[in-house]
Design an enzyme around this catalytic site. Structure first.
Site, PDB file in Angstrom:
ATOM      1  N   GLY C 150      -8.777  -0.177   2.640  1.00 41.85           N
ATOM      2  CA  GLY C 150      -9.460  -0.709   3.809  1.00 41.85           C
ATOM      3  C   GLY C 150      -8.467  -1.384   4.737  1.00 41.85           C
ATOM      4  O   GLY C 150      -7.352  -1.747   4.338  1.00 41.85           O
ATOM      5  N   CYS C 151      -8.872  -1.556   5.998  1.00 45.26           N
ATOM      6  CA  CYS C 151      -7.944  -2.115   6.985  1.00 45.26           C
ATOM      7  C   CYS C 151      -7.647  -3.580   6.681  1.00 45.26           C
ATOM      8  O   CYS C 151      -6.489  -4.001   6.730  1.00 45.26           O
ATOM      9  CB  CYS C 151      -8.509  -1.955   8.388  1.00 45.26           C
ATOM     10  SG  CYS C 151     -10.216  -2.493   8.595  1.00 45.26           S
ATOM     11  N   TYR C 152      -8.674  -4.366   6.354  1.00 42.65           N
ATOM     12  CA  TYR C 152      -8.416  -5.776   6.020  1.00 42.65           C
ATOM     13  C   TYR C 152      -7.584  -5.910   4.744  1.00 42.65           C
ATOM     14  O   TYR C 152      -6.650  -6.718   4.700  1.00 42.65           O
ATOM     15  CB  TYR C 152      -9.728  -6.533   5.846  1.00 42.65           C
ATOM     16  CG  TYR C 152     -10.489  -6.827   7.108  1.00 42.65           C
ATOM     17  CD1 TYR C 152      -9.915  -7.538   8.157  1.00 42.65           C
ATOM     18  CD2 TYR C 152     -11.809  -6.428   7.250  1.00 42.65           C
ATOM     19  CE1 TYR C 152     -10.629  -7.834   9.309  1.00 42.65           C
ATOM     20  CE2 TYR C 152     -12.533  -6.724   8.391  1.00 42.65           C
ATOM     21  CZ  TYR C 152     -11.950  -7.428   9.425  1.00 42.65           C
ATOM     22  OH  TYR C 152     -12.661  -7.726  10.551  1.00 42.65           O
ATOM     23  N   THR C 154      -5.328  -3.963   3.699  1.00 42.18           N
ATOM     24  CA  THR C 154      -3.938  -3.664   4.045  1.00 42.18           C
ATOM     25  C   THR C 154      -3.275  -4.870   4.688  1.00 42.18           C
ATOM     26  O   THR C 154      -2.192  -5.306   4.273  1.00 42.18           O
ATOM     27  CB  THR C 154      -3.885  -2.445   5.000  1.00 42.18           C
ATOM     28  OG1 THR C 154      -4.373  -1.306   4.303  1.00 42.18           O
ATOM     29  CG2 THR C 154      -2.474  -2.186   5.509  1.00 42.18           C
ATOM     30  N   ALA C 155      -3.920  -5.422   5.715  1.00 37.93           N
ATOM     31  CA  ALA C 155      -3.308  -6.532   6.455  1.00 37.93           C
ATOM     32  C   ALA C 155      -3.115  -7.760   5.579  1.00 37.93           C
ATOM     33  O   ALA C 155      -2.107  -8.465   5.698  1.00 37.93           O
ATOM     34  CB  ALA C 155      -4.173  -6.881   7.664  1.00 37.93           C
TER      35      ALA C 155
END
Lengths: 345, 345, 345, 345
Positions: C150-152, C154-155
């Protein structure tokens, strides 16, 4: 006894803005106006706060069905409905109720224009809620049926009316008007998603096909015996509110003469403001207000008059114009509940 | 006789917002308040309309120099000046004038905090214009010197005060607050240019170095005998106005208990609104209003209380708090000229 | 012979971004990669250009139905489908095809986490496409099933992994991550309309209920034997792309020690960039790129480590991570077709 | 031996975009192009990363002074300087260096136009870097001095050239072009602050006074013996990049005929794309790319041709046009390092 007001389509942007203005109306503050039924289509049964969390004093109000039954018994009804829904509803309601339609159904006087742009039978025309147009204010006094103008017609007709009426331009006008996304209403369309709108500008309804085109032409044609032509292009910009209209027409007059025509035309208008020379309209300056900011220029090399106007499409362009018309119809002060002070930055 | 009000720093964002609110104040409408001198630094000599075209009724006003001479003779003076300018000016003005400082000079009670975060001698502390904090409202009644809180301290102190005061959390709080660009004022900085701000989110003042950190800690520490620690990170988002603060602290209570604490704390506050369960704050809902929207959550897996608050940094976070404080100081109704209705969408 | 690639869900944002990156891939330029079937659900039958006018070289391609029949016969398939659709489809396709799932179906290893957050039976777990996590790169080499994070996750995982793995923080982390609207996909929801998103910041999924929470916890827990707790709050900002994550955890180390841990951890990572002291991440700097920008701070007064990270949610956070994983799986250079150069301003 | 390229004004938006494109140029990837001196005015001595954090591979480069000494010894120099600085600098550099000026100094052939719009002596005219104009491509082959067109002239000349050249319109054109804030450069001006730009659209340079007006007229006049008149209004919208130009001229032809003219004119142009009927340009579709999207419409009621064009003002409108011109001048493939793929959403 208090004037009771209903709003149909209260969960939409037009309905929400009518309510925002009514909550700030001095006659609401002192009890002469009451906010009665708030109705909706698919959103009936939910609270207003779910749709308009900014309208805190009305957050707990439950939306009723939009029907003649829920709306009857009010003195004033604002309609913020999809095009084509107002006529049938109005027919079921007593003539004595003041009905103010924010939709398009009763704006066009020419049946053929209506049919060609909206594709349905023409319902007729009501007094037109743009008091600054010659003759319009008088027709609104005591009216019980009012058609609120479209947002683009408001911005552009006020920008061009003095020039057309005074004959300082050839009435072959080219208009490009930039608007915010709320002009399209609260519609579930992919091209209105935030990800699509932000960081991008796009044209739409190019080539004379936007439905506001015949309404602009109707307004301008009423001011001259010459044939009016209107080339109108709407553009969507990444902001929620506002219209900036650039209106161009051939002229042979100079800056001074053009400015004098506008100064005279709007000297007594409380909401139309001609900016001083050197200043240009910006939509943030009118955000949330009922003001119209105008600048007037002559491009002598091109032989054109260029008038730029800025309005808030939801306020002066919709709900503000509606409340202004209500004030006139009911004999209240025309500016009551409406401000020339914007919210900026 | 009317109360005469001056605004110093009228061409900035704080000054402009004070004027916007005063123009809508009922005491201005009926003549009990008058707007007197508007002053500026480098912009003195220009008209207000060049800087704030949205303040149409005052557009022709010419800005005077900011000096004791131009400000004397008023009953109330709002200061919207760069940090460090208020103390000297206030010292030259009679004690009887109500001076309301939107800057930071008189917010911190601890001289060492001031010196370490602002790098100059401490000027002292004035009554603190956050009426919703325990004891603050009383200290503002009849006050002639008022320090308006910072925008972040307003958003975060109101979000956390009930939890800290009631002891339902360990006072080791982590705050991340997202703000719009107007929070930095009308400063000519490359990193505040539209091209830099739009389409981008960035953190700044990370690691406890933002100047609002000691002010938040001061507010929270006043509510408990336990040592308070504050980890505060401000974030800049691409919008002009608004703060959304996410405030997290360890807790062992459940949702119901946490919510009960907040309901009780803010039951009688006109501007602080606890959203119904399932609804979350958004800055657009408070834009231009003096409202504070809160939601309260317990994350039982993480063992944290999460409170989210939304304010308009220029209204409740600056000018609205200032006018609210003025109302209290002068004995006017606290909510006069201030709305809980936002401008949306 | 060229590697043939299909993209399922090509009309969505994830699918579009995969295609944008493939069009710029050097192996596409020289014919070693071919873009085969592009498929969609409801949009099948329309051209790609109607949905992604920015992908000009593929504008005339007609979208096919998403089915095993249209997808079979490719060497690599990217799936950009709604959650819950990948498992059934993958089961119908040969094990030899490299399937890279941009959805959530195969990210969580813990069946109970899956069921509690997604409410459906657990499909299993695939190799996890975050090569910068310890051990992950190796598991992707030669893999034929890959779950893109997921994008969150990853960050935030890249922001916290070195601190957790090195033990310089107590693993009780508080995260507030601000994202652009494309993170929600191309979904027809009123709260994603441009008029709602622009000019407003709002929280959502507050209190540990966002579906990325267990995925973040899983990533961090894999790095330590201590119990990890994660308080995660996502925030929506008015921009199309980007995530800025502020990650906070208790620490006793100082700035120098913390920085050294991160310098060592990411010294050889091509996409993870620790900014020089004094510089802070901003999402515009990574827009369209596969870069991760990090800054590391110790707030000694609060006793916390604060790590800020910026990524493009659609690139490194979705499609860039997917292409990076494909490169590793196929034995291509890991950075091929991926840039550390953003598009700004 | 590698071609060495210098960029003067590297900390500005034009210079940054030239560098972004060079970093993606295939001749840079394989070592045939080298990026040499990066120079600046006031920012000399700082690193590129402080100004352009998105250009990660060059972040540590230190900016040198802009002078003939630092720039000499390169094969190609891109100038991204304020107007009026290029002529003196170019005069000090050998004729053999390819100098590509992104500023205005050498765009206008008519000295009186230059003096009246720029208020300084005319420096002359260089080959004009808009290869898609009739004759322009040839003049760029082997050229060592190139004037990159203004962004508005690029967007509008390409929109109108086929119509003017073919005679299907009367050359009395009305143009309204909406642009993002980067078009004004990285200038410290209050009206370019994020708080002023966001949520607002405004016109500027109204009435024929914008400096791009004579350049547009020059381009169009070169295509016809009839007298051309241009009424040009630029509008600023809340986005960083992009131009959407609406170009209107009287016509008597129909849609089919107009479309045929454009199809023929641009059939072989790699960057100019006529959208299929029913589709309209949007700036997001060309963001970061060198593409020009066009749509062509006849408004038969108004008797006008309406052409809408979209470009990225920094790419095709500045740095992309500059690199395209460099490619032609050096005999590289014209499209090298330039893409028709935008970054969206």
């Amino acid at each position: 006894m208090a004037i009771r007001i209903a709003v149909a389509g209260a969960s939409g942007y037009a309905g929400g803005e009518v309510l925002r203005l009514l909550l700030g109306h001095p006659a609401y503050a002192d009890g002469r106006l009451e906010i009665g039924a708030l109705t909706a289509g698919g959103n009936a049964g939910s609270t207003l706060g779910e749709h308009h969390p900014h309208l805190l004093p009305l957050a707990e109000r439950v939306l009723e069905d939009t029907s003649a039954a829920t709306l009857a018994g009010h003195d004033v009804i604002f309609l913020g409905l999809p095009h084509g829904h107002s006529a049938a509803l109005a027919a079921e309601l007593p003539e004595s109720i003041v009905i103010i339609d924010c939709g398009a159904d009763f704006r066009l006087r020419n049946a053929q224009d209506w049919e060609s742009f909206y594709g349905s039978p023409h319902a007729g025309a009501w007094p037109y809620g743009l008091p600054e147009l010659p003759g319009a204010r008088e027709s609104l006094q005591g009216a019980t049926r009012i058609a609120v103008p479209g947002c683009y017609p408001t911005a552009t007709s006020l920008a061009l009316a003095p020039a057309i009426a005074s004959g300082i331009v050839t009435p072959a006008v080219t208009i490009v008007a930039v608007t915010g996304a709320s002009g399209a209403g609260r519609s579930l369309r992919t091209d209105l998603l935030g990800s699509e709108v932000m960081g991008s500008v796009r044209a739409y309804g190019v080539g004379g096909v936007h439905r506001h085109t015949p309404e602009i032409r109707q307004n301008l044609q009423s001011l001259t015996v010459e044939d009016v032509s209107v080339s109108f292009t709407p553009v969507l910009a990444p902001m929620a509110r506002g219209i900036l209209a650039t209106c161009v027409a051939p002229t042979t007059v100079d800056d001074t003469e053009a400015r004098a025509v506008y100064e005279k035309a709007y000297a007594d208008e409380p909401f139309v403001h001609l900016l001083p020379p050197g200043r240009l309209p910006q939509t943030s300056a009118v955000l949330g207000s009922n003001a119209v900011h105008l600048s007037v220029h002559v491009d002598s090399a091109a032989g054109t008059l260029v008038v730029v106007s800025a309005i808030d499409n939801l306020t002066k362009g919709t709900a503000g114009g509606a409340v202004q018309s209500m004030n006139i119809a009911l004999g209240l002060p025309e500016t009551a509940g409406l401000s020339t002070v914007g919210v900026a930055p």
